[in-house]
Design a protein around this motif. Structure first.
Motif, mmCIF file in Angstrom:
data_model
loop_
_atom_site.group_PDB
_atom_site.id
_atom_site.type_symbol
_atom_site.label_atom_id
_atom_site.label_comp_id
_atom_site.label_asym_id
_atom_site.label_seq_id
_atom_site.Cartn_x
_atom_site.Cartn_y
_atom_site.Cartn_z
ATOM 1 N N THR A 41 36.361 40.470 34.028
ATOM 2 C CA THR A 41 36.567 41.921 33.935
ATOM 3 C C THR A 41 36.529 42.606 35.296
ATOM 4 O OG1 THR A 41 34.229 42.153 33.427
ATOM 5 C CG2 THR A 41 35.778 42.218 31.577
ATOM 6 N N ASN A 42 35.636 42.205 36.182
ATOM 7 C CA ASN A 42 35.564 42.838 37.504
ATOM 8 C C ASN A 42 36.812 42.549 38.326
ATOM 9 O OD1 ASN A 42 33.061 44.047 37.124
ATOM 10 N ND2 ASN A 42 31.965 42.173 37.720
ATOM 11 N N ASN A 73 39.509 44.718 36.990
ATOM 12 C CA ASN A 73 39.370 46.106 37.447
ATOM 13 C C ASN A 73 39.866 46.265 38.874
ATOM 14 O OD1 ASN A 73 38.285 46.944 35.042
ATOM 15 N ND2 ASN A 73 36.170 46.627 35.685
ATOM 16 N N THR A 74 39.617 45.262 39.723
ATOM 17 C CA THR A 74 40.106 45.304 41.104
ATOM 18 C C THR A 74 41.627 45.324 41.123
ATOM 19 O OG1 THR A 74 38.164 44.057 41.814
ATOM 20 C CG2 THR A 74 40.013 44.142 43.334
ATOM 21 N N ALA A 127 44.666 50.640 30.212
ATOM 22 C CA ALA A 127 43.789 51.215 31.231
ATOM 23 C C ALA A 127 44.549 52.135 32.186
ATOM 24 C CB ALA A 127 43.102 50.103 32.018
ATOM 25 N N ASN A 160 42.918 48.712 40.056
ATOM 26 C CA ASN A 160 42.838 49.710 41.129
ATOM 27 C C ASN A 160 43.992 49.539 42.106
ATOM 28 O OD1 ASN A 160 40.550 50.882 40.072
ATOM 29 N ND2 ASN A 160 39.150 49.621 41.274
#
Length: 141
Positions: free
Chosen positions: A68-69, A72-73, A115, A76
Motif C-alpha cells: 500500500t505505501n 501511494n508513492t 484514488a 502521488n
C-alpha cells in the motif's frame, strides 16, 4: 472587379495580386507585397505552434503484489504528472506465476483510478496485452 483590371491596378502600384481566399465564390484577392505577405503568414504559423501544448504520456509501472505505501508513492507521482497536464499510462506487469492470477490483480488498477478520481478520469479501461495490463488516465476537464 475583373481579373485584368485587378492585375493592372497591382502593376501600377508596383505590388502583387495575391489570392487570400481562393475557395470563396468569387475568389478574394488583395494587392500586397508578396514577400511581406509570406513573411507575415510564417510569423502567424510560428506563433500558433508556440502556443500549442504537447501532451506527453508518462508511464507508471506496478506489480501485482505491490504494498500500500508503494502504491501511494506511485499515486502521488501520477497525481503530479496529471496536474502538469500529461496523460498517465499505468502498467501492471506480470512475471512468471503471476500470469495465473491476472483476474485477481485487476482491483489494483481500479483502486488506483478510484484514488485519483478527484482529478483524473479513465481514458482507456484496463486491458490485458501480453504479460501486462494497461490503463490510461487523463486530467478531468
Amino acid at each position: 472587379m475583373p481579373v485584368k483590371e485587378a492585375f493592372r491596378l497591382a502593376e501600377d502600384a508596383g505590388l502583387d495580386l495575391v489570392k487570400i481566399a481562393p475557395t470563396a465564390k468569387p475568389p478574394v484577392c488583395k494587392i500586397v507585397d508578396y514577400g511581406k505577405y509570406r513573411y507575415e503568414q510564417a510569423r502567424k504559423e510560428k506563433e500558433a505552434r508556440k502556443k500549442q501544448k504537447t501532451i506527453e504520456i508518462k508511464e507508471i509501472r506496478l506489480s501485482p503484489n505491490i504494498d500500500t505505501n508503494d502504491l501511494n508513492t506511485k499515486m502521488n507521482a501520477a497525481r503530479k504528472f496529471i496536474s502538469k497536464g500529461d496523460k498517465v499510462k499505468i502498467t501492471l506487469r506480470f512475471r512468471g506465476r503471476e500470469m495465473a492470477h491476472i483476474a485477481n490483480s485487476k482491483h489494483i488498477l481500479d483502486d488506483f483510478a478510484e484514488a485519483l478520481s478527484d482529478m483524473a478520469v479513465i481514458e482507456k479501461a484496463p486491458k490485458v496485452e501480453g504479460r501486462s495490463m494497461t490503463m490510461f488516465l487523463t486530467e478531468k476537464r
